[in-house]
Design an enzyme around this catalytic site. Structure first.
Site, short mmCIF file in Angstrom:
data_model
loop_
_atom_site.label_atom_id
_atom_site.label_comp_id
_atom_site.label_asym_id
_atom_site.label_seq_id
_atom_site.Cartn_x
_atom_site.Cartn_y
_atom_site.Cartn_z
N LEU A 1 0.82 -1.21 0.00
CA LEU A 1 0.00 0.00 0.00
C LEU A 1 0.85 1.26 0.00
O LEU A 1 0.33 2.37 -0.14
CB LEU A 1 -0.91 0.01 1.24
CG LEU A 1 -1.76 -1.24 1.48
CD1 LEU A 1 -2.66 -1.04 2.70
CD2 LEU A 1 -2.58 -1.61 0.26
N GLN B 1 3.87 7.20 -3.17
CA GLN B 1 3.65 8.66 -3.14
C GLN B 1 2.27 8.80 -3.76
O GLN B 1 2.11 8.74 -4.96
CB GLN B 1 4.72 9.37 -3.96
CG GLN B 1 4.74 10.90 -3.80
CD GLN B 1 3.43 11.59 -4.17
OE1 GLN B 1 2.63 11.94 -3.30
NE2 GLN B 1 3.20 11.77 -5.46
N SER C 1 -4.90 1.87 -9.01
CA SER C 1 -5.70 3.08 -8.79
C SER C 1 -6.56 3.42 -10.00
O SER C 1 -6.17 3.19 -11.15
CB SER C 1 -4.76 4.26 -8.51
OG SER C 1 -5.44 5.49 -8.56
N GLU D 1 -6.90 6.25 -11.03
CA GLU D 1 -6.20 7.31 -11.76
C GLU D 1 -5.49 6.75 -12.99
O GLU D 1 -5.09 7.51 -13.86
CB GLU D 1 -5.20 8.01 -10.85
CG GLU D 1 -5.83 8.89 -9.77
CD GLU D 1 -6.45 10.18 -10.32
OE1 GLU D 1 -5.99 10.65 -11.38
OE2 GLU D 1 -7.37 10.71 -9.68
N TYR E 1 1.56 10.38 -11.26
CA TYR E 1 1.07 9.35 -10.33
C TYR E 1 0.33 8.25 -11.09
O TYR E 1 0.57 7.05 -10.89
CB TYR E 1 0.14 9.98 -9.29
CG TYR E 1 -0.59 8.97 -8.44
CD1 TYR E 1 0.05 8.32 -7.38
CD2 TYR E 1 -1.93 8.65 -8.68
CE1 TYR E 1 -0.63 7.40 -6.59
CE2 TYR E 1 -2.61 7.74 -7.91
CZ TYR E 1 -1.96 7.11 -6.87
OH TYR E 1 -2.64 6.19 -6.10
#
Length: 322
Positions: A79, A82, A124, A126, A148
């Site tokens: 987990l 950044q 993610s 994202e 990211y």
């Protein structure tokens, strides 16, 4: 015999909820943290006596391998990252080192120490970024819109590659936004709940935000860590989207938060600040978790309105105490 779990990023929001869950299930829980000048254990302070904490660094292959060898875990939950998207624009190389190459180092440690260890990799939403397909599922192509997101795509695909190349039990949870009272204050949801508490108690007169029209699929972190555990209990490793299937705008979150705080309309208090607008925005994310529902039997238990109210109530109490 009790299982042993190693959690990287145990001091974060997800790490703390996951540690609680695994302790309740009788696990020996070992948390890996980076050695810093100050220890930040706020989120796990209530359970730290039941945990084992070890120092390690995702930037250092030897430290990761040594920890895996010493701990001999049955399961690893990676987990650590950044994880703040805006910071990835100011620290793109560091984000890549932690969030992308850090995954490879964990996989390499598993491969060399004990290939039977099961790995959960935190992917993610994202990664989907600016994809027109909606809702997004496990087969939706990735089009990340931040360093990211790009780093998370690498972490996701290297996990798939090690699973297919070396036969590791390695899976990724493509988690959509999940929040709680333990969310960092730099994230917009917690920034809002904290802002509502401060306005309500007369500690602030305004709340500065960026794009109010970005839409996200927001769920409760406690529900999402339950899905992480469920993924590692299956016979075959696979990847799953974890989401509520409902999307709300930042404006919706604001509206609900100010109402939960008993303040009425948010408009007199909110100031749009260009500093908080991303260079490349992701306008709309919504997840299709039907595979997780079907194969894992997972369902979210906390809805959007309950989540917002929970966060606002917690921040009001915290501000009153301090």
């Amino acid at each position: 015999m009790a299982k042993t779990a190693l959690i990287t990023g145990i001091t974060g929001q997800d790490g703390s909820y996951l540690a609680e869950l695994l302790l309740k299930k009788g696990y020996r829980v070992v948390g890996m943290t980076r050695r810093t000048s100050t220890e930040v254990h706020d989120r796990i302070e209530h359970i730290v006596g039941d945990l084992e904490i070890v120092s390690g660094d995702l930037l250092d292959q030897s430290s990761i391998t040594a920890i895996v060898n010493d701990v001999q875990p049955d399961e690893i939950y990676n987990l650590a990252a950044q994880s703040f998207v805006p910071a990835s624009w100011s620290q793109p190389v560091l984000t890549g080192e932690f969030t992308a190459l850090g995954v490879t180092r964990v996989l390499e440690a598993i491969r060399h120490v004990n290939p039977a260890i099961r790995l959960y990799q935190a992917s993610s939403s994202e990664m989907f970024g600016n994809i027109p397909e909606s809702p997004q599922n496990e087969k939706t192509p990735f089009y990340p819109r931040s360093p990211y997101g790009v780093a998370k795509v690498y972490g996701h695909w290297i996990t798939v590659n090690y699973r297919e190349s070396y036969g590791l039990y390695a899976c990724s949870g493509i988690c959509f936004n999940h929040e709680s009272a333990r969310r960092g204050k730099e994230f917009v949801t917690r920034k809002i709940s904290d802002g509502v508490a401060r306005v309500k108690l007369g500690l602030a007169k305004e709340l500065r935000l960026g794009n109010l029209d970005a839409h996200r699929d927001w769920g409760f972190a406690g529900d999402y860590v339950r899905a992480m555990w469920m993924m590692l209990q299956q016979d075959v490793a696979d990847d799953y989207v974890i989401a509520t299937g409902k999307t709300h705008s930042v404006r919706d979150f604001l509206r609900n938060a100010f109402e939960a705080g008993g303040l009425g309309s948010y408009e007199p208090y909110v100031v749009i600040d260009p500093r908080f607008v991303r260079p490349a925005e992701v306008d709309r994310l919504i997840g299709d978790a039907s595979k997780a529902r079907r194969k894992l039997g997972w369902e979210p238990e906390v809805n959007f309105e309950q989540l917002v109210a929970m966060m606002v109530e917690s921040d009001i109490k915290r501000c009153e105490r301090s």
